[in-house]
Design a protein around this motif. Structure first.
Motif, PDB file in Angstrom:
ATOM      1  N   ASP A 224      75.457  82.731  75.372  1.00 41.85           N
ATOM      2  CA  ASP A 224      74.654  82.151  74.292  1.00 41.85           C
ATOM      3  C   ASP A 224      73.354  82.943  74.160  1.00 41.85           C
ATOM      4  OD1 ASP A 224      73.771  80.534  72.294  1.00 41.85           O
ATOM      5  OD2 ASP A 224      73.367  78.787  73.562  1.00 41.85           O
TER       6      ASP A 224
ATOM      7  N   ASP B 167      82.107  86.096  66.651  1.00 43.74           N
ATOM      8  CA  ASP B 167      81.215  85.150  65.980  1.00 43.74           C
ATOM      9  C   ASP B 167      80.551  85.729  64.741  1.00 43.74           C
ATOM     10  OD1 ASP B 167      79.551  86.954  67.397  1.00 43.74           O
ATOM     11  OD2 ASP B 167      77.934  85.464  67.458  1.00 43.74           O
TER      12      ASP B 167
ATOM     13  N   ASP C 238      82.555  76.497  69.323  1.00 43.57           N
ATOM     14  CA  ASP C 238      82.441  77.156  70.627  1.00 43.57           C
ATOM     15  C   ASP C 238      83.865  77.448  71.107  1.00 43.57           C
ATOM     16  OD1 ASP C 238      83.412  74.631  71.588  1.00 43.57           O
ATOM     17  OD2 ASP C 238      81.340  73.914  71.688  1.00 43.57           O
TER      18      ASP C 238
ATOM     19  N   GLY D   6      81.312  79.776  66.066  1.00 43.81           N
ATOM     20  CA  GLY D   6      79.921  79.631  65.660  1.00 43.81           C
ATOM     21  C   GLY D   6      79.704  79.483  64.171  1.00 43.81           C
TER      22      GLY D   6
ATOM     23  N   GLY E   8      77.137  85.398  71.710  1.00 45.41           N
ATOM     24  CA  GLY E   8      77.569  84.330  70.825  1.00 45.41           C
ATOM     25  C   GLY E   8      78.992  83.865  71.047  1.00 45.41           C
TER      26      GLY E   8
END
Length: 211
Positions: free
Chosen positions: A16, A167, A199, A186, A12
């Protein structure tokens, strides 16, 4: 207070990969019914950054009403890795991650502090061509706060001069416990009183302002 070291969570933040791992947790719990699966996924989502083995312990205690055995824990860990690893090897990077890491590599010490087991974490980052960008790569165990404190000691820095980028609330809580700075990434951390971005695309400029 200055900024002399950067520490990144992985899932994260660099990769991804959170949706990939959420699907793996759901798949593990699927044989126990929809309610068990949904509760497990919710627990995983709320406890981002926590070791998968602690999540397995929670499932067995709260859903199955008993403790997980060492053999079961190992077997669940192997199945989880089987379900998730191929996708994690191929998943995209978080927007801005490559640029951020390459920009600060050689200028500031860069570390990874993740809830993923260390051996697996190193393998993934090596396969993605990212491992050499880091001064150190550390996963679980121990827990995130203990691992972050270890990194700060290894770097020989005042915690206030270290930035943790994460995140999840687990990451933020670890930063607060150790005394480092924190930058949130995030949806989970949006809307609070911390520096934040969807991001990493704005992180380079944020860091540059604090050197």
């Amino acid at each position: 207070m200055s900024l002399q070291c950067l520490v990144f969570d992985c899932d994260g933040v660099i990769l991804d990969s959170v949706p990939v791992k959420t699907r793996a947790f759901a798949r593990l719990a699927e044989p126990y019914g929809e309610e068990a699966r949904d509760r497990f996924v919710m627990y995983h989502t709320v406890h981002g950054g926590v070791s998968r083995y602690r999540k397995f312990q929670w499932f067995f205690r709260e859903i199955l009403g008993r403790d997980i055995s060492p053999e079961e824990s190992q077997e669940w860990g192997e199945r989880f890795a089987q379900y998730a690893l191929d996708e994690v090897r191929r998943c995209p990077l978080i927007a801005g991650a490559q640029q951020t890491l390459e920009h600060w590599h050689g200028r500031l010490p860069l570390y990874v502090c993740s809830g993923t087991p260390t051996e697996e974490l190193c393998t993934i980052l090596q396969e993605r061509g990212l491992f050499s960008l880091f001064t150190g790569v550390y996963g679980s165990p121990p827990a995130k706060a203990e691992r972050l404190a270890q990194i700060v000691r290894q770097a020989g820095l005042d915690p206030a001069d270290v930035l943790m980028v994460g995140d999840a609330l687990t990451d933020r809580n670890a930063a607060e416990s150790v005394g480092t700075q924190f930058y949130g990434v995030g949806p989970e951390l949006k809307g609070g009183d911390i520096p934040w971005g969807p991001d990493l695309t704005a992180l380079n400029a944020w860091i540059a302002e604090r050197l």
